[in-house]
Design a protein around this motif. Structure first.
Motif, short mmCIF file in Angstrom:
data_model
loop_
_atom_site.label_atom_id
_atom_site.label_comp_id
_atom_site.label_asym_id
_atom_site.label_seq_id
_atom_site.Cartn_x
_atom_site.Cartn_y
_atom_site.Cartn_z
N GLN A 127 -75.87 52.50 5.46
CA GLN A 127 -74.93 51.39 5.67
C GLN A 127 -73.83 51.92 6.58
OE1 GLN A 127 -71.94 48.79 2.99
NE2 GLN A 127 -74.09 48.63 2.36
N LEU A 128 -73.56 51.18 7.62
CA LEU A 128 -72.67 51.67 8.67
C LEU A 128 -71.58 50.66 8.96
CD1 LEU A 128 -72.37 53.97 10.85
CD2 LEU A 128 -73.72 52.50 12.36
N ASP A 129 -70.33 51.13 9.00
CA ASP A 129 -69.20 50.29 9.39
C ASP A 129 -68.91 50.50 10.87
OD1 ASP A 129 -67.47 50.79 6.25
OD2 ASP A 129 -68.78 49.17 6.87
N LEU A 130 -68.75 49.41 11.61
CA LEU A 130 -68.46 49.46 13.03
C LEU A 130 -67.06 48.92 13.27
CD1 LEU A 130 -71.84 48.01 14.39
CD2 LEU A 130 -71.23 50.41 14.04
N VAL A 131 -66.30 49.63 14.09
CA VAL A 131 -64.93 49.21 14.42
C VAL A 131 -64.84 48.98 15.93
CG1 VAL A 131 -62.48 49.78 14.31
CG2 VAL A 131 -64.02 50.53 12.49
N GLU A 132 -64.84 47.73 16.32
CA GLU A 132 -64.73 47.34 17.73
C GLU A 132 -65.65 48.16 18.63
OE1 GLU A 132 -60.70 47.20 19.03
OE2 GLU A 132 -60.02 46.02 17.31
N PRO A 133 -66.96 48.17 18.35
CA PRO A 133 -67.88 48.96 19.18
C PRO A 133 -67.96 48.44 20.60
CG PRO A 133 -69.11 47.46 17.78
CD PRO A 133 -67.67 47.35 17.35
N GLY A 134 -68.23 49.34 21.53
CA GLY A 134 -68.32 48.94 22.93
C GLY A 134 -69.42 49.69 23.65
N GLY A 135 -70.62 49.70 23.08
CA GLY A 135 -71.73 50.41 23.70
C GLY A 135 -72.84 50.65 22.69
N TRP A 136 -73.64 51.68 22.98
CA TRP A 136 -74.76 52.01 22.10
C TRP A 136 -74.28 52.71 20.84
CZ3 TRP A 136 -79.44 50.10 22.77
CH2 TRP A 136 -79.81 49.67 24.04
N VAL A 137 -74.89 52.34 19.73
CA VAL A 137 -74.65 53.00 18.44
C VAL A 137 -75.98 53.56 17.96
CG1 VAL A 137 -73.88 52.73 16.05
CG2 VAL A 137 -72.77 51.41 17.88
N HIS A 138 -76.03 54.88 17.74
CA HIS A 138 -77.25 55.56 17.32
C HIS A 138 -77.25 55.73 15.81
CE1 HIS A 138 -78.32 57.29 21.47
NE2 HIS A 138 -77.27 56.49 21.63
N ILE A 139 -78.30 55.26 15.16
CA ILE A 139 -78.41 55.36 13.70
C ILE A 139 -79.63 56.22 13.37
CG2 ILE A 139 -78.51 54.09 11.53
CD1 ILE A 139 -77.58 51.60 13.08
N PRO A 140 -79.43 57.47 12.99
CA PRO A 140 -80.58 58.34 12.68
C PRO A 140 -81.22 57.96 11.35
CG PRO A 140 -78.52 59.50 12.26
CD PRO A 140 -78.15 58.18 12.86
N LEU A 141 -82.55 58.06 11.30
CA LEU A 141 -83.29 57.80 10.07
C LEU A 141 -84.05 59.07 9.70
CD1 LEU A 141 -84.79 54.22 10.66
CD2 LEU A 141 -82.62 54.87 9.62
N GLU A 142 -83.74 59.61 8.52
CA GLU A 142 -84.38 60.85 8.08
C GLU A 142 -84.74 60.76 6.62
OE1 GLU A 142 -81.46 63.82 8.85
OE2 GLU A 142 -81.98 64.05 10.97
N ASP A 143 -85.82 61.46 6.24
CA ASP A 143 -86.19 61.54 4.84
C ASP A 143 -85.36 62.64 4.18
OD1 ASP A 143 -87.30 64.00 5.50
OD2 ASP A 143 -89.36 63.27 5.51
N PRO A 144 -85.47 62.84 2.86
CA PRO A 144 -84.66 63.87 2.19
C PRO A 144 -84.86 65.27 2.76
CG PRO A 144 -85.61 62.38 0.56
CD PRO A 144 -86.21 62.01 1.88
N GLY A 145 -85.98 65.52 3.41
CA GLY A 145 -86.23 66.83 4.00
C GLY A 145 -85.69 66.98 5.40
N GLY A 146 -85.02 65.95 5.91
CA GLY A 146 -84.46 66.01 7.25
C GLY A 146 -85.43 65.67 8.36
N LYS A 147 -86.62 65.19 8.00
CA LYS A 147 -87.63 64.83 9.00
C LYS A 147 -87.54 63.33 9.29
CE LYS A 147 -90.91 68.43 7.62
NZ LYS A 147 -92.30 68.72 7.15
N PRO A 148 -88.04 62.90 10.45
CA PRO A 148 -88.05 61.46 10.76
C PRO A 148 -88.73 60.66 9.65
CG PRO A 148 -88.61 62.71 12.70
CD PRO A 148 -88.57 63.70 11.58
N LEU A 149 -88.18 59.51 9.35
CA LEU A 149 -88.67 58.69 8.25
C LEU A 149 -89.96 57.97 8.65
CD1 LEU A 149 -87.49 58.02 5.43
CD2 LEU A 149 -86.67 55.89 6.43
N ARG A 150 -90.94 58.01 7.77
CA ARG A 150 -92.21 57.31 8.01
C ARG A 150 -92.20 56.01 7.21
NH1 ARG A 150 -95.92 60.39 10.65
NH2 ARG A 150 -97.56 58.93 10.04
N THR A 151 -92.44 54.91 7.89
CA THR A 151 -92.34 53.61 7.23
C THR A 151 -93.20 52.57 7.94
OG1 THR A 151 -90.77 51.92 6.49
CG2 THR A 151 -90.33 52.94 8.61
N PHE A 152 -93.53 51.51 7.21
CA PHE A 152 -94.22 50.36 7.79
C PHE A 152 -93.23 49.32 8.31
CE2 PHE A 152 -97.87 51.81 5.24
CZ PHE A 152 -98.90 51.60 6.15
#
Length: 230
Positions: free
Chosen positions: A155-180
């Protein structure tokens, strides 16, 4: 009259005069009341929230060869949209167009893959100067196999954003999250706006997930388009 100011370390205190605080517009200018007691002053009361910094253009990340955009492999759907402001505008690679919702909050963007897919980062583009009260101020990311077992992971709070916002997704082991499935929910907008604008959404997977053997990474667009099996 003097006001006590607690620093972030509780055992240390600083004194500020009434004039010093009035000059900084912390307290209104007024005549002192006889017998008035000193009060605590917290700098958090008038502190301005830090604006959300703009992230790097995702296309630069693509050119490094470390990630690959996989949004074209997914099925996209929205909770609502104004005619002519839907998925096509959200995915047209044009920062001048946008998705505009047309319903009650939360506003949802649903991204469904045909197979379980590794997702490293979700990038969104929001522009407060252009969209004002339509700009998201709180965004939730949920993942799962389908609509019935989604779980919130960010969950991310944005304050007057003005461009790209990068939201990383990782599993508990720090690896990229696998999902459908990924669901992005806009929970609130700036200035309590009702509907929302999102100008672009991009989804990235590590390039290793789709690379051919141990070939070296390509950096030019002409070579990158031949680096995977389609």
């Amino acid at each position: 009259m003097w006001y006590l100011h607690p620093s972030q370390r509780p055992h240390r205190r600083y004194l500020f005069s009434t004039k010093q605080l009035q000059d900084q517009h912390v307290i209104p200018k007024k005549k002192p009341i006889k017998g008035e007691k000193s009060v605590w002053f917290s700098p958090k009361i008038n502190a301005m929230a830090t604006k959300t910094p703009a992230g790097e253009d995702p296309k630069k990340l693509e050119r490094t060869g470390r990630v690959r955009e996989i949004g074209s492999q997914a099925i996209w759907s929205l909770s609502s949209c104004k005619p002519g402001f839907g998925v096509d505008q959200l995915r047209d690679d044009n920062l001048e167009t946008y998705w505009q919702s047309d319903g009650s909050q939360p506003h949802l963007v649903n991204i469904q893959f045909r197979r379980k897919t590794a997702v490293k980062t979700v990038c969104i583009y929001a522009d407060y100067k252009a969209d004002e009260s339509y700009t998201p101020s709180r965004v939730s990311l949920r993942v799962g196999n389908n609509f019935h077992d989604l779980q919130e992971i960010r969950q991310l709070d944005l304050v007057e954003p003005g461009g790209w916002v990068h939201i990383p997704l990782e599993d508990p082991g720090g690896k990229p999250l696998r999902t459908f499935m990924i669901q992005m929910a806009v929970l609130a907008n700036h200035q309590n706006g009702r509907d929302t604008h999102l100008r672009q959404v991009r989804v990235y997977t590590p390039a290793e997930e789709m690379s051919l053997g141990n070939l070296p990474r390509f950096t030019t667009t002409d070579c990158l388009k031949y680096s995977t099996i389609r």
